[in-house]
Design a protein around this motif. Sequence first.
Motif, PDB file in Angstrom:
ATOM      1  N   ALA A 250      15.434 -60.764 -16.018  1.00  0.00           N
ATOM      2  CA  ALA A 250      15.324 -62.030 -15.293  1.00  0.00           C
ATOM      3  C   ALA A 250      14.337 -62.945 -15.989  1.00  0.00           C
ATOM      4  N   ALA A 251      14.650 -64.215 -16.053  1.00  0.00           N
ATOM      5  CA  ALA A 251      13.762 -65.186 -16.688  1.00  0.00           C
ATOM      6  C   ALA A 251      13.759 -66.467 -15.879  1.00  0.00           C
ATOM      7  N   ALA A 252      12.684 -67.213 -16.022  1.00  0.00           N
ATOM      8  CA  ALA A 252      12.584 -68.472 -15.290  1.00  0.00           C
ATOM      9  C   ALA A 252      13.700 -69.416 -15.712  1.00  0.00           C
ATOM     10  N   PRO A 253      14.495 -69.954 -14.767  1.00  0.00           N
ATOM     11  CA  PRO A 253      15.624 -70.816 -15.137  1.00  0.00           C
ATOM     12  C   PRO A 253      15.187 -72.111 -15.804  1.00  0.00           C
ATOM     13  N   ASP A 254      13.942 -72.531 -15.573  1.00  0.00           N
ATOM     14  CA  ASP A 254      13.489 -73.800 -16.141  1.00  0.00           C
ATOM     15  C   ASP A 254      12.714 -73.601 -17.438  1.00  0.00           C
ATOM     16  N   ASP A 255      12.809 -72.418 -18.022  1.00  0.00           N
ATOM     17  CA  ASP A 255      12.087 -72.148 -19.253  1.00  0.00           C
ATOM     18  C   ASP A 255      12.812 -72.815 -20.415  1.00  0.00           C
ATOM     19  N   LYS A 256      12.228 -73.895 -20.916  1.00  0.00           N
ATOM     20  CA  LYS A 256      12.897 -74.696 -21.940  1.00  0.00           C
ATOM     21  C   LYS A 256      12.983 -73.997 -23.284  1.00  0.00           C
ATOM     22  N   ASN A 257      12.131 -73.017 -23.521  1.00  0.00           N
ATOM     23  CA  ASN A 257      12.109 -72.364 -24.830  1.00  0.00           C
ATOM     24  C   ASN A 257      13.033 -71.163 -24.927  1.00  0.00           C
ATOM     25  N   ARG A 258      13.670 -70.810 -23.812  1.00  0.00           N
ATOM     26  CA  ARG A 258      14.609 -69.689 -23.852  1.00  0.00           C
ATOM     27  C   ARG A 258      15.832 -70.085 -24.673  1.00  0.00           C
ATOM     28  N   PRO A 259      16.256 -69.242 -25.660  1.00  0.00           N
ATOM     29  CA  PRO A 259      17.423 -69.598 -26.476  1.00  0.00           C
ATOM     30  C   PRO A 259      18.665 -69.799 -25.620  1.00  0.00           C
ATOM     31  N   ALA A 260      19.498 -70.735 -26.048  1.00  0.00           N
ATOM     32  CA  ALA A 260      20.732 -71.020 -25.311  1.00  0.00           C
ATOM     33  C   ALA A 260      21.649 -69.808 -25.325  1.00  0.00           C
ATOM     34  N   ALA A 261      22.204 -69.515 -24.168  1.00  0.00           N
ATOM     35  CA  ALA A 261      23.132 -68.386 -24.045  1.00  0.00           C
ATOM     36  C   ALA A 261      24.566 -68.873 -24.224  1.00  0.00           C
ATOM     37  N   ILE A 262      25.443 -67.963 -24.633  1.00  0.00           N
ATOM     38  CA  ILE A 262      26.871 -68.285 -24.725  1.00  0.00           C
ATOM     39  C   ILE A 262      27.661 -67.232 -23.980  1.00  0.00           C
ATOM     40  N   LYS A 263      28.915 -67.545 -23.714  1.00  0.00           N
ATOM     41  CA  LYS A 263      29.794 -66.577 -23.074  1.00  0.00           C
ATOM     42  C   LYS A 263      30.133 -65.489 -24.081  1.00  0.00           C
ATOM     43  N   LYS A 264      30.212 -64.254 -23.622  1.00  0.00           N
ATOM     44  CA  LYS A 264      30.469 -63.145 -24.519  1.00  0.00           C
ATOM     45  C   LYS A 264      31.785 -63.334 -25.258  1.00  0.00           C
ATOM     46  N   ALA A 302       9.673 -71.981 -31.334  1.00  0.00           N
ATOM     47  CA  ALA A 302       9.399 -71.761 -29.908  1.00  0.00           C
ATOM     48  C   ALA A 302      10.362 -70.739 -29.317  1.00  0.00           C
ATOM     49  N   GLU A 303      11.615 -70.789 -29.768  1.00  0.00           N
ATOM     50  CA  GLU A 303      12.604 -69.829 -29.264  1.00  0.00           C
ATOM     51  C   GLU A 303      12.294 -68.424 -29.780  1.00  0.00           C
ATOM     52  N   ARG A 304      11.865 -68.327 -31.036  1.00  0.00           N
ATOM     53  CA  ARG A 304      11.510 -67.012 -31.577  1.00  0.00           C
ATOM     54  C   ARG A 304      10.316 -66.425 -30.825  1.00  0.00           C
ATOM     55  N   GLU A 305       9.353 -67.281 -30.524  1.00  0.00           N
ATOM     56  CA  GLU A 305       8.182 -66.801 -29.779  1.00  0.00           C
ATOM     57  C   GLU A 305       8.566 -66.367 -28.373  1.00  0.00           C
ATOM     58  N   TRP A 306       9.509 -67.101 -27.767  1.00  0.00           N
ATOM     59  CA  TRP A 306       9.964 -66.743 -26.416  1.00  0.00           C
ATOM     60  C   TRP A 306      10.568 -65.342 -26.423  1.00  0.00           C
ATOM     61  N   VAL A 307      11.484 -65.103 -27.363  1.00  0.00           N
ATOM     62  CA  VAL A 307      12.151 -63.805 -27.425  1.00  0.00           C
ATOM     63  C   VAL A 307      11.155 -62.712 -27.799  1.00  0.00           C
ATOM     64  N   ASP A 308      10.249 -63.021 -28.735  1.00  0.00           N
ATOM     65  CA  ASP A 308       9.262 -62.033 -29.161  1.00  0.00           C
ATOM     66  C   ASP A 308       8.371 -61.611 -27.991  1.00  0.00           C
ATOM     67  N   ASN A 309       7.914 -62.598 -27.198  1.00  0.00           N
ATOM     68  CA  ASN A 309       7.107 -62.281 -26.016  1.00  0.00           C
ATOM     69  C   ASN A 309       7.922 -61.513 -24.987  1.00  0.00           C
ATOM     70  N   TYR A 310       9.197 -61.899 -24.855  1.00  0.00           N
ATOM     71  CA  TYR A 310      10.059 -61.252 -23.873  1.00  0.00           C
ATOM     72  C   TYR A 310      10.249 -59.769 -24.192  1.00  0.00           C
ATOM     73  N   LEU A 311      10.420 -59.486 -25.494  1.00  0.00           N
ATOM     74  CA  LEU A 311      10.620 -58.106 -25.921  1.00  0.00           C
ATOM     75  C   LEU A 311       9.295 -57.365 -26.128  1.00  0.00           C
ATOM     76  N   LYS A 312       8.177 -58.102 -25.997  1.00  0.00           N
ATOM     77  CA  LYS A 312       6.847 -57.527 -26.216  1.00  0.00           C
ATOM     78  C   LYS A 312       6.745 -56.955 -27.628  1.00  0.00           C
ATOM     79  N   PHE A 313       7.213 -57.722 -28.601  1.00  0.00           N
ATOM     80  CA  PHE A 313       7.280 -57.277 -29.986  1.00  0.00           C
ATOM     81  C   PHE A 313       6.009 -57.577 -30.773  1.00  0.00           C
ATOM     82  N   LYS A 314       5.140 -58.408 -30.229  1.00  0.00           N
ATOM     83  CA  LYS A 314       3.863 -58.719 -30.874  1.00  0.00           C
ATOM     84  C   LYS A 314       4.047 -59.235 -32.310  1.00  0.00           C
ATOM     85  N   GLY A 315       4.967 -60.156 -32.470  1.00  0.00           N
ATOM     86  CA  GLY A 315       5.147 -60.800 -33.772  1.00  0.00           C
ATOM     87  C   GLY A 315       6.140 -60.142 -34.689  1.00  0.00           C
ATOM     88  N   ARG A 316       6.848 -59.128 -34.228  1.00  0.00           N
ATOM     89  CA  ARG A 316       7.748 -58.396 -35.121  1.00  0.00           C
ATOM     90  C   ARG A 316       8.932 -59.238 -35.582  1.00  0.00           C
TER      91      ARG A 316
END
Length: 346
Positions: A250-264, A302-316
Amino acid sequence: MSVRRLAEENLQPSGFKFNRAMAAEAKKWIAKYPKGREQSAVIPLLMLAQEQEGWVTRAAIEHIAAMLGMPKIRVLEVATFYTQFQLQPVGTRAHVQVCGTTPCMLRGAEELKKVCQKKINRDPFALNSDGTLSWEEVECQGACVNAPMVMIGKDAYEDLTPERLEEIIDAFEAGKGDTITPGPQVDRVYSAPVGGPTTLLEEPAGKPARKAAAKPKAPAARTAKARPAAAKTAPARAGKAKAKAEPAVAAAPDDKNRPAAIKKPARPDDLKLISGVGPKIEGILHSLGIYTFKQVASWKKAEREWVDNYLKFKGRIERDDWVKQAKALAKGGVDEYVKVFGKKPR
């Protein structure tokens, strides 16, 4: 204890001098110690000399002794005591240190030594025909959880198979060692479980709700916009069925830095070809609507940082350069990846 002596005179260079960059580093180290205690910088200065020349020469020892106002014999004692110092020439492109202590031995260190004997030289410390590679067996390097492993320079390469070590050695021999990402060579983050966490993925459900302890405010650089909102659990009520926690994705719907999703798409790209993405991480990316190399290749900072924080990758994501990998895969698949990185994706 083994006897350690300096290399033969015919191998010793006539002189030594720190280059400009190393001289500046040497001054920084000397300045760390109080006046009259500058000799305490002897080990850092020996390491700088080794980093510059590849090994510790007699001339380097004499130069450092003069810099620190020490008797030459004192510097020689330090250099010959600590096995981290190479006292004879090593490979100009890589000196491979294979850990042979019990955890690595149980996990395949003997096979790694055979690779070094085949690819470099039968004997440790002996150079290959071009003088670019050498190897030795060493004691524990402190990465037991990720055994077996080797050290090359300052970097550790962990969770190795004989095949992967061959690829790494080939890359260094070709002068492309910087294309190999240090650390685990399988799908794990540092020493975390392979494939990602397997336990404690959700908040416990069905327990009386309690107020969460107040959390300290995040630094300005890490605002809510730069990271996903924490998953929330439904409140438990006495006498009713256990409440289920919301999905971890789950993620905040108003998070502007979340990468755009597409239909599978009918045939999603195999994101596991990106180094650092395993089945577990691929599943999480799918849950975020990320299915193609093209999507990953288009991520801004910003999108890379969003995903990195989301996955708790610490810059990976930055360290493994997912964007560069994805661009190559999106452009021409495995063939383009090999052209760019000099090896097949895994």
